[in-house]
Scaffold this active site. Structure first.
Site, mmCIF file in Angstrom:
data_model
loop_
_atom_site.group_PDB
_atom_site.id
_atom_site.type_symbol
_atom_site.label_atom_id
_atom_site.label_comp_id
_atom_site.label_asym_id
_atom_site.label_seq_id
_atom_site.Cartn_x
_atom_site.Cartn_y
_atom_site.Cartn_z
ATOM 1 N N GLU A 97 0.809 -1.225 0.000
ATOM 2 C CA GLU A 97 0.000 0.000 0.000
ATOM 3 C C GLU A 97 0.843 1.276 0.000
ATOM 4 O OE1 GLU A 97 -2.999 -0.063 3.076
ATOM 5 O OE2 GLU A 97 -4.296 -1.336 1.870
ATOM 6 N N GLU A 102 -6.634 -7.760 -0.305
ATOM 7 C CA GLU A 102 -7.104 -7.815 1.078
ATOM 8 C C GLU A 102 -8.614 -7.585 1.067
ATOM 9 O OE1 GLU A 102 -4.949 -5.107 3.592
ATOM 10 O OE2 GLU A 102 -3.015 -5.684 2.767
#
Ligand code: GAL
Length: 641
Positions: free
Chosen positions: A142, A317
């Protein structure tokens, strides 16, 4: 679509691993993402690698029939590393260092840190690049999470100066481009230019835009360094191990199209309930979709990221239960985790991986649900993963079909609007999301594409706004035969953040002959009604005065033009509210001969090449006319086409 989970073998006794792996496989999972935060265990002391535990973890997973997605650990440099180069941390906009003790404590521009990243990534790639269990690489984790794209460190300042010199050649050219004569901001050398923070009042918007472009380029080049190393260590048998990065939701701080071009599979991290709580949605929407998420949140990102890396994408995710990081963290309605999973498949994902396997009883995320509880019993999501796996096995692999509608998305547009909103409620992401949602409410499949995408095969094209119009874009639109909608502020700035000569919409006047002579922003609560016969819309947030020989297609109740049309191109001179979007979509679809559906509140449709999926996000049963059936809350209907 494959299912997987995010697993941290380093968090659990080694004696648990084999049973974990067995249970994963039994649950229908086949992919396990590991390693992305494990630097302190992979290299406990400078230069002393400890691969043994990771070798055994990968082998244990492999022995259970699982494949791994291996993350490079560069989001979490260990303490010893930070101490060897304390200036590697990012500096925030207020000038404070972003210290050790959580994660992402690095500056993308720090050359010393980049060298350390190349070293650890090379070591990892040499060790595992040939491993038969390796299904995919993930770079870092991320990029930009916790507000980490922009850094105001010395390393960033000096890299920025180099970036400016390469872009402008001379300080005079930079002064001219930015308009630095204003307030005596002229520079005599690039060495005099600082990042645009800590100024008394706002810095020059051109300065900010270049800083954002620079910062975005730094993310892309940081990522590319890892990609190059991982590619160079591809398996000798010719197998290509795809490379991914896991992007975030509602996040525009760097150009994901640019990073997407360097990787093989764009993945993203889907937390529908957290995103509903944290973003601009109304109190009514937050209440109505509390345990489901807004019906367009996950889908919007699926379609956005599918457009970021040549169509290969997935969910790295997936929220499995309550998260720990939103203001409030409700539990999903029973069925939602399975629904989110199947919805990713409907939008063409190649994988959905749950975050995380087992809830951690320690450290920052101990309140974040997993597929298992901390005591290893199945959490609610475990059953939903099994249910989703069964449905996926039943329908088989799905192929993406090209959507009839293109929605043009630009990261530079997000920066431009963010730097100079001019009215606090003019939010780029919200504008694009509302257009997307309006399309989806009528049952349309949407491709969210970059401004440089080929638009020729679409039947409708929407450009919610594009302040800086790239070279050739106006000509590209003019060549299309399908209906095109341009939103407010399109063409309102030049590349160097100036008002175009001849005013907005600049180059787009080639496509539609009008001139924006004045703009105004309206405070919350102000709503000028549209003309009565025109669908009940109101002008809120933003409106433009337009000079044109064209008669307005739509006007407000005072007769001021709201929408102008010229051939297949429309220009909307106001912030389009939901009623106006609905009306425009209806007109465009009719012109294009595209069929619309009347979907009940909360229900959505998405087609692959072989199946039509209908989902119910409402908290109550809804009757779906095109199915002639009622769908229970958090349920779906899948039909072969
Ligand atoms: C993501 C992140 C994960 C974990 C998760 C919690 O943003 O990539 O490492 O923190 O959120 O929801």
């Amino acid at each position: 679509m494959k299912l997987g989970c995010c697993y941290y073998p380093e968090h659990w006794p080694e004696s648990w691993w084999a049973d974990d792996a067995r249970r994963m496989a039994a649950m229908g999972l086949s992919l396990v993402r590991i390693g992305e935060f494990a630097w302190s265990r992979l290299e406990p002391e400078p230069g002393r690698y400890d691969w043994g535990w990771l070798d055994r973890a990968i082998d244990t997973l492999h022995a259970a029939g699982l494949k791994v997605i291996l993350g490079t650990p560069t989001a979490t440099p260990p303490k010893w590393l930070v101490d060897t180069m304390p200036d590697m941390v990012a500096i925030d906009e207020q000038g404070a260092p972003r210290g050790f003790g959580s994660r992402r404590h690095y500056c993308f521009s720090h050359e010393g840190y980049r060298a350390e990243c190349r070293r650890i990534v090379t070591a990892l790639a040499e060790r595992y690049g040939q491993h038969p269990a390796l299904a995919m690489w993930q770079t870092d984790n991320e990029y930009g999470c916790h507000d980490t794209v922009l850094s105001f460190s010395d390393a960033a300042a000096s890299a920025f100066r180099g970036w400016l010199a390469a872009r402008y050649g001379t300080p005079a050219a930079l002064n001219e481009a930015w308009g630095n004569v204003f307030w005596s901001m002229e520079y005599r050398s690039f060495a005099e230019v600082d990042p645009p923070h800590l100024t008394v009042t706002e810095a020059n918007p051109a300065h900010w835009l270049d800083y954002r472009r620079f910062a975005s380029d730094q993310v892309a080049s940081f990522n590319r360094e890892q990609v190059d190393i991982l590619r160079a260590h591809s398996p000798k048998d010719g197998r290509r191990v795809p490379i991914t990065h896991n992007f975030m939701g509602f996040f525009t701080e760097f150009d994901h199209h640019a990073v997407g071009r360097d990787i093989d599979v764009a993945t993203w991290d889907s937390y529908p309930l957290g995103f509903l709580e944290q973003f601009w949605f109304s109190e009514a929407e937050k209440a109505a979709y509390l345990r489901q998420g807004h019906p367009d949140i996950a889908a919007f990102h699926h379609d956005l990221y599918r457009g970021c890396s040549n169509g290969r994408w997935g969910v790295m995710e997936q929220q499995p239960g309550p998260v720990n990081w939103a203001r409030f963290n409700p539990a999903p309605l029973p069925g939602m985790v399975a629904l989110w999973t199947l919805e990713a498949c409907a939008h063409g994902a190649e994988l959905t991986s749950y975050f995380r396997w087992r809830q951690a009883p320690f450290a920052q995320e101990q309140m974040h649900a997993g597929l298992l509880r901390p005591d290893s019993t199945d959490a609610e999501a475990a059953g939903e993963a099994r249910a989703a796996a069964a449905v996926l096995a039943g329908i088989g692999p799905q192929e993406t079909a090209r959507a009839p509608v293109a929605l043009v998305f630009s990261y530079e547009a997000a920066w431009t609007i963010g730097i100079q909103p001019q009215g606090r409620s003019f939010r780029y992401l919200e504008l694009v999301f509302e257009a997307y949602s309006a399309l989806r409410q009528r049952g349309l499949d949407v491709d969210i594409v970059a401004p440089d995408a080929d638009l020729a095969s679409y039947r409708m094209v929407l450009v919610p706004t594009l302040p800086i119009v790239p070279e050739g874009f106006a000509e590209k639109l003019a060549m299309l035969a399908c209906p095109v909608l341009l939103g407010p502020r399109t063409g309102s700035k030049t590349e160097s953040f100036r008002i175009p000569e001849g005013l907005a919409p600049g180059a787009l006047r080639k496509a539609i002959p009008l001139t924006v002579t004045r703009v105004e922003s309206l405070r919350d609560g102000i709503a000028d009604p549209g003309a009565k016969e025109m669908g009940g819309f109101a002008v809120t947030r933003w409106r433009e005065d337009v000079a044109s020989d064209l008669a307005p297609e739509l006007s407000d109740s005072a007769g001021r033009g709201v929408v102008y049309a010229h051939g297949h191109i429309r220009y909307c001179a106001v912030w389009p509210d939901r009623a106006l979007l609905a009306l425009l979509i209806e007109r465009m679809a009719e012109e294009a001969g595209v069929a619309l559906l009347d979907l009940p509140e909360g229900s959505r449709v998405r087609r692959t090449a072989s199946h039509a999926f209908t989902f119910n996000y409402a908290a109550q049963p809804v009757f779906v006319p095109h199915l002639g059936a009622t769908l229970a809350p958090a349920s779906w209907h899948i039909a072969a086409l």
